[in-house]
Motif scaffolding. Structure first.
Motif, PDB file in Angstrom:
ATOM      1  N   SER A 163     -39.979  56.060  31.824  1.00 53.29           N
ATOM      2  CA  SER A 163     -40.182  54.756  32.436  1.00 53.29           C
ATOM      3  C   SER A 163     -39.438  54.796  33.767  1.00 53.29           C
ATOM      4  N   VAL A 164     -40.175  54.638  34.875  1.00 49.77           N
ATOM      5  CA  VAL A 164     -39.576  54.698  36.200  1.00 49.77           C
ATOM      6  C   VAL A 164     -39.706  53.314  36.826  1.00 49.77           C
ATOM      7  N   GLU A 165     -38.551  52.715  37.185  1.00 50.91           N
ATOM      8  CA  GLU A 165     -38.537  51.330  37.664  1.00 50.91           C
ATOM      9  C   GLU A 165     -38.225  51.258  39.160  1.00 50.91           C
ATOM     10  N   PHE A 166     -38.975  50.374  39.843  1.00 52.56           N
ATOM     11  CA  PHE A 166     -38.835  50.170  41.283  1.00 52.56           C
ATOM     12  C   PHE A 166     -38.618  48.696  41.570  1.00 52.56           C
ATOM     13  N   ASP A 167     -37.962  48.402  42.710  1.00 56.24           N
ATOM     14  CA  ASP A 167     -37.815  47.003  43.114  1.00 56.24           C
ATOM     15  C   ASP A 167     -39.092  46.539  43.821  1.00 56.24           C
ATOM     16  N   GLU A 168     -39.091  45.315  44.312  1.00 58.89           N
ATOM     17  CA  GLU A 168     -40.279  44.745  44.959  1.00 58.89           C
ATOM     18  C   GLU A 168     -40.722  45.529  46.186  1.00 58.89           C
ATOM     19  N   SER A 225     -53.810  49.634  41.419  1.00 59.46           N
ATOM     20  CA  SER A 225     -53.968  49.079  42.766  1.00 59.46           C
ATOM     21  C   SER A 225     -52.967  47.963  43.066  1.00 59.46           C
ATOM     22  N   GLN A 226     -52.372  47.353  42.029  1.00 57.93           N
ATOM     23  CA  GLN A 226     -51.392  46.283  42.210  1.00 57.93           C
ATOM     24  C   GLN A 226     -49.965  46.817  42.302  1.00 57.93           C
ATOM     25  N   PHE A 227     -49.799  48.112  42.097  1.00 55.73           N
ATOM     26  CA  PHE A 227     -48.486  48.750  42.129  1.00 55.73           C
ATOM     27  C   PHE A 227     -48.097  49.023  43.587  1.00 55.73           C
ATOM     28  N   PRO A 228     -46.809  48.869  43.963  1.00 60.03           N
ATOM     29  CA  PRO A 228     -46.410  49.118  45.363  1.00 60.03           C
ATOM     30  C   PRO A 228     -46.749  50.545  45.803  1.00 60.03           C
ATOM     31  N   TYR A 278     -46.732  48.450  35.165  1.00 55.00           N
ATOM     32  CA  TYR A 278     -46.258  47.137  34.726  1.00 55.00           C
ATOM     33  C   TYR A 278     -45.565  46.401  35.868  1.00 55.00           C
ATOM     34  N   LYS A 279     -45.608  45.087  35.777  1.00 52.44           N
ATOM     35  CA  LYS A 279     -44.827  44.218  36.655  1.00 52.44           C
ATOM     36  C   LYS A 279     -43.869  43.469  35.748  1.00 52.44           C
ATOM     37  N   GLU A 280     -42.603  43.431  36.134  1.00 43.82           N
ATOM     38  CA  GLU A 280     -41.564  42.806  35.315  1.00 43.82           C
ATOM     39  C   GLU A 280     -40.961  41.633  36.077  1.00 43.82           C
ATOM     40  N   ILE A 281     -40.854  40.497  35.417  1.00 46.09           N
ATOM     41  CA  ILE A 281     -40.264  39.311  36.033  1.00 46.09           C
ATOM     42  C   ILE A 281     -39.018  38.945  35.240  1.00 46.09           C
ATOM     43  N   ARG A 324     -38.190  40.393  40.693  1.00 45.02           N
ATOM     44  CA  ARG A 324     -39.423  41.052  40.268  1.00 45.02           C
ATOM     45  C   ARG A 324     -39.252  42.555  40.478  1.00 45.02           C
ATOM     46  N   SER A 325     -39.782  43.318  39.545  1.00 39.50           N
ATOM     47  CA  SER A 325     -39.744  44.765  39.697  1.00 39.50           C
ATOM     48  C   SER A 325     -41.024  45.356  39.129  1.00 39.50           C
ATOM     49  N   TYR A 326     -41.210  46.642  39.392  1.00 45.82           N
ATOM     50  CA  TYR A 326     -42.409  47.342  38.940  1.00 45.82           C
ATOM     51  C   TYR A 326     -41.988  48.569  38.160  1.00 45.82           C
ATOM     52  N   GLU A 327     -42.813  48.921  37.174  1.00 48.69           N
ATOM     53  CA  GLU A 327     -42.464  50.030  36.298  1.00 48.69           C
ATOM     54  C   GLU A 327     -43.719  50.847  36.003  1.00 48.69           C
ATOM     55  N   VAL A 328     -43.567  52.158  36.043  1.00 51.41           N
ATOM     56  CA  VAL A 328     -44.641  53.043  35.623  1.00 51.41           C
ATOM     57  C   VAL A 328     -44.128  53.791  34.398  1.00 51.41           C
ATOM     58  N   LYS A 329     -44.934  53.778  33.322  1.00 50.66           N
ATOM     59  CA  LYS A 329     -44.554  54.448  32.079  1.00 50.66           C
ATOM     60  C   LYS A 329     -45.563  55.557  31.816  1.00 50.66           C
TER      61      LYS A 329
END
Length: 196
Positions: A80-85, A35-38, A58-61, A66-71
């Motif tokens: 591992s797929v990474e997204f920006d804010e 629920s905290q993922f964009p 995941y949230k990465e700082i 800041r970015s978000y990642e789903v593994k």
């Protein structure tokens, strides 16, 4: 008076050392709830997640970024797929082994490691599909899930390297031909915020 000068010098050294060491780019990631993922990012990969297992968010700082990642695991591979804010795709990474890398590229990267470190140990290798101006995000995602070896990929290593008689963790990036791109110190995983 001498004592005062000594304190001023020591204070100056302390501030100087602290300022220099704080300029390293270091990232921390911690696990978050779905629920905290964009929402935009979640919608983008939702089709891929239907067949995935062990999905984690995941949230990465990294300094101010800041970015978000789903593994997740899919077809026996770890992604591992990474997204920006804003939820826009930045890159897709797949955990690989040395055998998955073309020999010429591997030799180039290995030469870099032997010249850079007294000793080193590779902890993790990822094949990275960065988003580029030449291809749209859907193409990047498609190439990654087909595990294609194309000229636009990068190889990202997590390496324990020994320099000046001490080991540190580094994140090292190479292009598809094994040419060095960048290196930065890496912090160990943050387990303070693990969700069970």
């Amino acid at each position: 008076m001498r004592r005062y000068r000594l304190y001023v010098i020591l204070f100056g050294l302390f501030i100087g050392t602290h300022t220099i060491s704080s300029q390293n780019k270091q990232e921390r990631e911690h696990r978050i709830r779905k629920s905290q993922f964009p929402e935009k990012a979640l919608n983008f990969v939702s089709e891929q997640l239907k067949e995935a297992r062990q999905i984690k968010f995941y949230k990465e700082i990294d300094g101010a970024k800041r970015s978000y990642e789903v593994k997740f695991k899919k077809d026996r591979l770890k992604y591992s797929v990474e997204f920006d804010e804003n939820g826009d795709l930045e890159d897709v990474e797949i955990n690989i082994k040395k055998i998955d890398i073309p020999e010429d590229s591997w030799n180039e990267m290995n030469t870099y490691f032997t010249q850079k470190f007294e000793k080193f140990r590779i902890r993790k290798i990822q094949q990275q599909y960065p988003v580029s101006a030449e291809e749209n995000t859907q193409t990047t995602l498609k190439n990654a899930f087909q595990n294609l070896i194309i000229p636009s990929i990068n190889y990202e290593y997590i390496v324990a390297g020994k320099e000046k008689k001490k080991y540190e963790l580094f994140e090292v990036l190479f292009n598809s031909e094994g040419a060095f791109i960048s290196i930065r110190k890496s912090l160990p995983a943050n387990y303070d915020h693990v969700l069970y």
